[in-house]
Motif scaffolding. Structure first.
Motif: not given
Length: 456
Positions: A31, A35, A72, A76
């Motif tokens: 994760m 990002d 997620w 995003h």
């Protein structure tokens, strides 16, 4: 972001305007990488695609992980792809461990998705400094050579690992600062679930008690060993640059091996497997030692061989090492007076007089005790013939001059006297062994099997 990626070579990271495929399990490490890559790509007019593989090994927990990553990414504005596979079925079909089967299916999926994105798209995984240190120790415990102690590379076989200089602790701090959530695989907390778990949960903390910089130092040692490993590989490549390669066979001289150091010889052998086209998989240090023993323990004029994985046979004869996937069925046999020998496509008989077609060798001189044998010509063997004007020519060259193919060359009877090449059918008799016309001789009568059948 810049601080976490500061030690990573820029060529590992996605280029401007290029997409990147990020493997995402939903755990803390992946994760954070997702990002980081998302921010990196957006700043450079690119995009990241999150790829999740559901191994279907943890029931509802595995489905939870997939849903978490999917949601997620949707929140995003990150592209998401997923797949699943029958890990246990593959494990049983191919005799793999559960971990090996899962890894194979996962990486097959990643490469398929990368192909869909276009050429030269890089695949990113979240392996970090702690993972790398654990890998080095794990390989050391299992038994490995220098290559296994070098750890992971920033980029290898199309897989990029930009976090190799980032510790798990630094990733946890980054996630906390950026409020990046993750899911936990409950099996990761069980030291008895896998050997790597025990290493990570029990061994590494104790090593950090001895030295808080244990991970850093293990990785530094791996990098230094990588430099040494590359140097040895380059030397092996140089020493095998001119080996004879033909379909299903590679040939290396004993001299080339003897001139190399002990550290380089096994790597030269591994390169032979590469040149043969079968690769190095399943070739162990024990196999390499077996091959080296052939070159040390085989007596002159004799032939020895050893069977190896992937259908490869290593054969050593007269200072030449031959690796082949189509083993030479024609071996060397002794010739006895008036005792016919069936050899390949020929019937061969040793006589004390000329009769029919064959090769005439001079009688033995006083004090000579030379046994006669027939076999395939060894690589590198040479003949001195009248047309070579006193200089020897290789069997390979002579066959090329006579337009004899490689496959035909391997089936030509070669006669050896006391281990030295004396004659080759269709090429001639070496001048050192030739019997003048009309004088006594030891005659090697050679009849092709097809012609012999026609006479019956």
């Amino acid at each position: 972001m810049e601080e976490l990626l500061s030690h990573c070579p820029r060529w590992v990271l996605p280029g401007r305007g290029r997409p990147a495929l990020c493997a995402v399990s939903g755990g803390l490490d992946s994760m954070c990488l997702l990002d980081l890559l998302d921010r990196w790509c957006r700043e450079r007019d690119g995009r990241v695609v999150a790829a999740h593989f559901n191994h279907r090994l943890r029931g509802a927990e595995a489905d939870r992980d997939e849903t978490f990553v999917r949601d997620w990414c949707a929140a995003h504005d990150i592209a998401f792809v997923s797949s699943s596979g029958d890990v246990r079925g593959l494990m049983e079909r191919e005799g793999l461990s559960l971990e090996e089967a899962a890894r194979k299916l996962r990486y097959d999926f990643l490469r398929q998705e990368a192909e869909k994105l276009g050429q030269h798209i890089k695949i990113y995984t979240a392996h970090h400094a702690d993972d790398n240190a654990e890998t080095i120790l794990f390989n050391l415990i299992r038994g490995t050579g220098v290559a296994g102690l070098t750890g992971m590379a920033y980029q290898q076989n199309g897989i990029c690992r930009p976090l190799l200089d980032v510790t798990r602790e630094e990733l946890a701090a980054y996630a906390a600062a950026r409020h990046i959530p993750h899911v936990e695989d409950t099996t990761n907390a069980d030291p008895g679930a896998a050997a790597r778990n025990f290493l990570r949960l029990e061994v590494m903390p104790r090593l950090r008690q001895i030295n808080p910089r244990a991970v850093e130092h293990i990785n530094d040692a791996g990098r230094r060993l990588r430099v040494a490993d590359q140097s040895l590989e380059e030397e092996a490549a140089r020493r095998t640059a001119h080996v004879e390669v033909q379909e299903g066979r590679v040939t290396l001289s004993r001299q080339a091996l003897a001139e190399a150091t002990d550290a380089v010889r096994p790597r030269m052998l591994l390169r032979l497997f590469d040149l043969l086209g079968v690769g190095r998989r399943d070739i162990t240090a024990a196999h390499l030692q077996d091959i080296l023993h052939l070159t040390r323990d085989t007596l002159w004029g004799r032939e020895s061989r050893v069977d190896l994985p992937q259908g490869v046979t290593a054969r050593y004869c007269r200072e030449w090492l031959i690796l082949e996937t189509r083993p030479q069925l024609l071996t060397e046999v002794q010739l006895l007076q008036e005792c016919p020998v069936a050899w390949g496509d020929y019937r061969i008989t040793l006589l004390d007089h000329r009769e029919g077609e064959g090769l005439a060798l001079r009688p033995w001189r006083q004090g000579e005790r030379m046994g006669l044998t027939v076999g395939p010509a060894a690589p590198g063997d040479r003949l001195v013939l009248p047309e070579t004007h006193g200089g020897g020519r290789s069997i390979k060259r002579l066959c090329m001059d006579r337009r004899i193919s490689l496959s035909e060359r391997d089936r030509l009877p070669a006669v050896y006297a006391g281990g030295c090449l004396a004659a080759v059918w269709r090429l001639g008799v070496d001048m050192a062994f030739a019997a003048p016309e009309g004088e006594p001789c030891r005659f090697i009568q050679i009849t092709e099997a097809a012609k012999e059948r026609d006479l019956i």
